[in-house]
Structure formats: C-alpha cells, structure tokens
Design a protein around this motif. Structure first.
Motif, PDB file in Angstrom:
ATOM      1  N   HIS A  29       0.845  -1.199   0.000  1.00 20.81           N
ATOM      2  CA  HIS A  29       0.000   0.000   0.000  1.00 20.81           C
ATOM      3  C   HIS A  29       0.880   1.248   0.000  1.00 20.81           C
ATOM      4  O   HIS A  29       0.673   2.162  -0.798  1.00 20.81           O
ATOM      5  CB  HIS A  29      -0.920   0.028   1.227  1.00 20.81           C
ATOM      6  CG  HIS A  29      -2.154  -0.798   1.106  1.00 20.81           C
ATOM      7  ND1 HIS A  29      -3.114  -0.595   0.144  1.00 20.81           N
ATOM      8  CD2 HIS A  29      -2.599  -1.841   1.850  1.00 20.81           C
ATOM      9  CE1 HIS A  29      -4.098  -1.463   0.297  1.00 20.81           C
ATOM     10  NE2 HIS A  29      -3.806  -2.240   1.324  1.00 20.81           N
ATOM     11  N   ASN A  30       1.848   1.295   0.907  1.00 20.62           N
ATOM     12  CA  ASN A  30       2.676   2.491   1.050  1.00 20.62           C
ATOM     13  C   ASN A  30       3.661   2.695  -0.101  1.00 20.62           C
ATOM     14  O   ASN A  30       4.180   3.797  -0.274  1.00 20.62           O
ATOM     15  CB  ASN A  30       3.391   2.489   2.402  1.00 20.62           C
ATOM     16  CG  ASN A  30       2.455   2.935   3.503  1.00 20.62           C
ATOM     17  OD1 ASN A  30       1.662   3.856   3.314  1.00 20.62           O
ATOM     18  ND2 ASN A  30       2.516   2.268   4.640  1.00 20.62           N
ATOM     19  N   ALA A  31       3.875   1.668  -0.894  1.00 21.36           N
ATOM     20  CA  ALA A  31       4.713   1.790  -2.090  1.00 21.36           C
ATOM     21  C   ALA A  31       3.874   2.164  -3.313  1.00 21.36           C
ATOM     22  O   ALA A  31       4.400   2.267  -4.417  1.00 21.36           O
ATOM     23  CB  ALA A  31       5.454   0.482  -2.349  1.00 21.36           C
ATOM     24  N   GLY A  32       2.572   2.374  -3.103  1.00 19.67           N
ATOM     25  CA  GLY A  32       1.700   2.737  -4.204  1.00 19.67           C
ATOM     26  C   GLY A  32       1.275   1.550  -5.050  1.00 19.67           C
ATOM     27  O   GLY A  32       0.741   1.720  -6.139  1.00 19.67           O
ATOM     28  N   THR A  38      -6.215   3.468  -2.148  1.00 24.71           N
ATOM     29  CA  THR A  38      -5.177   3.999  -1.268  1.00 24.71           C
ATOM     30  C   THR A  38      -4.058   4.734  -2.005  1.00 24.71           C
ATOM     31  O   THR A  38      -3.380   5.567  -1.400  1.00 24.71           O
ATOM     32  CB  THR A  38      -4.559   2.879  -0.403  1.00 24.71           C
ATOM     33  OG1 THR A  38      -3.964   1.891  -1.249  1.00 24.71           O
ATOM     34  CG2 THR A  38      -5.605   2.233   0.491  1.00 24.71           C
ATOM     35  N   LYS A  39      -3.859   4.452  -3.275  1.00 23.31           N
ATOM     36  CA  LYS A  39      -2.734   5.047  -4.013  1.00 23.31           C
ATOM     37  C   LYS A  39      -2.647   6.566  -3.884  1.00 23.31           C
ATOM     38  O   LYS A  39      -1.564   7.090  -3.615  1.00 23.31           O
ATOM     39  CB  LYS A  39      -2.780   4.645  -5.486  1.00 23.31           C
ATOM     40  CG  LYS A  39      -2.349   3.227  -5.719  1.00 23.31           C
ATOM     41  CD  LYS A  39      -2.403   2.881  -7.194  1.00 23.31           C
ATOM     42  CE  LYS A  39      -2.091   1.413  -7.398  1.00 23.31           C
ATOM     43  NZ  LYS A  39      -2.109   1.034  -8.800  1.00 23.31           N
ATOM     44  N   PRO A  40      -3.741   7.309  -4.070  1.00 24.92           N
ATOM     45  CA  PRO A  40      -3.624   8.769  -3.943  1.00 24.92           C
ATOM     46  C   PRO A  40      -3.730   9.271  -2.503  1.00 24.92           C
ATOM     47  O   PRO A  40      -3.762  10.467  -2.266  1.00 24.92           O
ATOM     48  CB  PRO A  40      -4.798   9.280  -4.782  1.00 24.92           C
ATOM     49  CG  PRO A  40      -5.821   8.205  -4.688  1.00 24.92           C
ATOM     50  CD  PRO A  40      -5.045   6.917  -4.601  1.00 24.92           C
ATOM     51  N   ARG A  41      -3.800   8.354  -1.539  1.00 31.32           N
ATOM     52  CA  ARG A  41      -4.034   8.742  -0.142  1.00 31.32           C
ATOM     53  C   ARG A  41      -2.899   8.270   0.777  1.00 31.32           C
ATOM     54  O   ARG A  41      -3.126   7.966   1.933  1.00 31.32           O
ATOM     55  CB  ARG A  41      -5.362   8.170   0.329  1.00 31.32           C
ATOM     56  CG  ARG A  41      -6.560   8.711  -0.415  1.00 31.32           C
ATOM     57  CD  ARG A  41      -7.840   7.942  -0.071  1.00 31.32           C
ATOM     58  NE  ARG A  41      -9.002   8.610  -0.630  1.00 31.32           N
ATOM     59  CZ  ARG A  41      -9.449   8.417  -1.861  1.00 31.32           C
ATOM     60  NH1 ARG A  41      -8.835   7.585  -2.674  1.00 31.32           N
ATOM     61  NH2 ARG A  41     -10.526   9.056  -2.284  1.00 31.32           N
ATOM     62  N   LEU A  42      -1.702   8.227   0.246  1.00 31.28           N
ATOM     63  CA  LEU A  42      -0.551   7.720   1.009  1.00 31.28           C
ATOM     64  C   LEU A  42       0.025   8.788   1.917  1.00 31.28           C
ATOM     65  O   LEU A  42      -0.115   9.974   1.637  1.00 31.28           O
ATOM     66  CB  LEU A  42       0.522   7.236   0.032  1.00 31.28           C
ATOM     67  CG  LEU A  42       0.103   6.093  -0.879  1.00 31.28           C
ATOM     68  CD1 LEU A  42       1.230   5.755  -1.850  1.00 31.28           C
ATOM     69  CD2 LEU A  42      -0.306   4.867  -0.089  1.00 31.28           C
ATOM     70  N   PRO A  43       0.688   8.367   2.999  1.00 30.71           N
ATOM     71  CA  PRO A  43       0.861   6.988   3.433  1.00 30.71           C
ATOM     72  C   PRO A  43      -0.360   6.476   4.189  1.00 30.71           C
ATOM     73  O   PRO A  43      -1.197   7.258   4.633  1.00 30.71           O
ATOM     74  CB  PRO A  43       2.073   7.062   4.356  1.00 30.71           C
ATOM     75  CG  PRO A  43       1.976   8.420   4.976  1.00 30.71           C
ATOM     76  CD  PRO A  43       1.409   9.297   3.876  1.00 30.71           C
ATOM     77  N   VAL A  44      -0.407   5.144   4.345  1.00 24.50           N
ATOM     78  CA  VAL A  44      -1.455   4.537   5.146  1.00 24.50           C
ATOM     79  C   VAL A  44      -0.838   4.023   6.433  1.00 24.50           C
ATOM     80  O   VAL A  44       0.363   3.740   6.495  1.00 24.50           O
ATOM     81  CB  VAL A  44      -2.174   3.387   4.407  1.00 24.50           C
ATOM     82  CG1 VAL A  44      -2.806   3.883   3.118  1.00 24.50           C
ATOM     83  CG2 VAL A  44      -1.256   2.213   4.148  1.00 24.50           C
ATOM     84  N   LYS A  45      -1.669   3.920   7.457  1.00 25.13           N
ATOM     85  CA  LYS A  45      -1.222   3.432   8.766  1.00 25.13           C
ATOM     86  C   LYS A  45      -2.157   2.316   9.199  1.00 25.13           C
ATOM     87  O   LYS A  45      -3.385   2.495   9.200  1.00 25.13           O
ATOM     88  CB  LYS A  45      -1.251   4.567   9.784  1.00 25.13           C
ATOM     89  CG  LYS A  45      -0.869   4.144  11.183  1.00 25.13           C
ATOM     90  CD  LYS A  45      -1.003   5.297  12.163  1.00 25.13           C
ATOM     91  CE  LYS A  45      -0.749   4.808  13.578  1.00 25.13           C
ATOM     92  NZ  LYS A  45      -1.035   5.855  14.555  1.00 25.13           N
TER      93      LYS A  45
END
Length: 92
Positions: A29-32, A38-45
């Motif tokens: 997710h965090n690598a896109g 989630t791609k345009p909403r990084l980073p995710v936790k």
C-alpha cells in the motif's frame, strides 16, 4: 494465517482489506502498489486487524466490516483494546 485489516489513509479515510501477509500488504500500500483507493491517499497506517485460519473467513469479515458505517468502524478500532499495531510489525 489470513488477516482482515483496516488502514487509515493520509486524508483520514479508512480502507478495509484482507491478505495472507499483513506486513507485506501494508508495505505494498505504502509503495503505491496497493488498492486503487489507497494510491492517492498515502501513506497509510495500520489501525486494526483480525486473524483467521482461512482465506474465506478473512474475506467474509472484510465484507462485513465494509458494510459498517464510518462511526461503527471507528468504534471497532477503539474497542480492539487499543493495541499499538506499529509495535507488532515495526514501522510499517
């Protein structure tokens, strides 16, 4: 092991998914390379997860969580014992 998880995106929205490798999935997710959402909403936790022995159980739980309202998802996260998931997998 299979997991149903919830991540909080950088814009404060929540995303629910399932995987058989939680640490790898959060890194994706965090690598896109994760979900389109989630791609345009990084980073995710990572804020919540459950474990299951089968993929079908994890997928079913994902579907049920996605039917919850945002308030219900937040309540689920808060009632999960407030475990610090970052200590489970390090800085993911």
């Amino acid at each position: 092991m299979n997991y149903t998880y919830i991540v909080e995106c950088a814009d404060g929205t929540l995303y629910c998914g399932w995987t058989n490798n939680l640490e790898k999935r959060i890194a994706e997710h965090n690598a896109g390379k994760g979900a389109k959402y989630t791609k345009p909403r990084l980073p995710v936790k990572l804020v919540y997860y459950e474990t299951f022995s089968t993929k079908e159980e994890a997928m079913s739980r994902e579907w049920h969580i996605k039917q919850l309202s945002r308030a219900e998802k937040i309540k689920l996260i808060e009632e999960s014992g407030e475990r610090d998931v970052s200590t489970t997998f390090g800085d993911i």
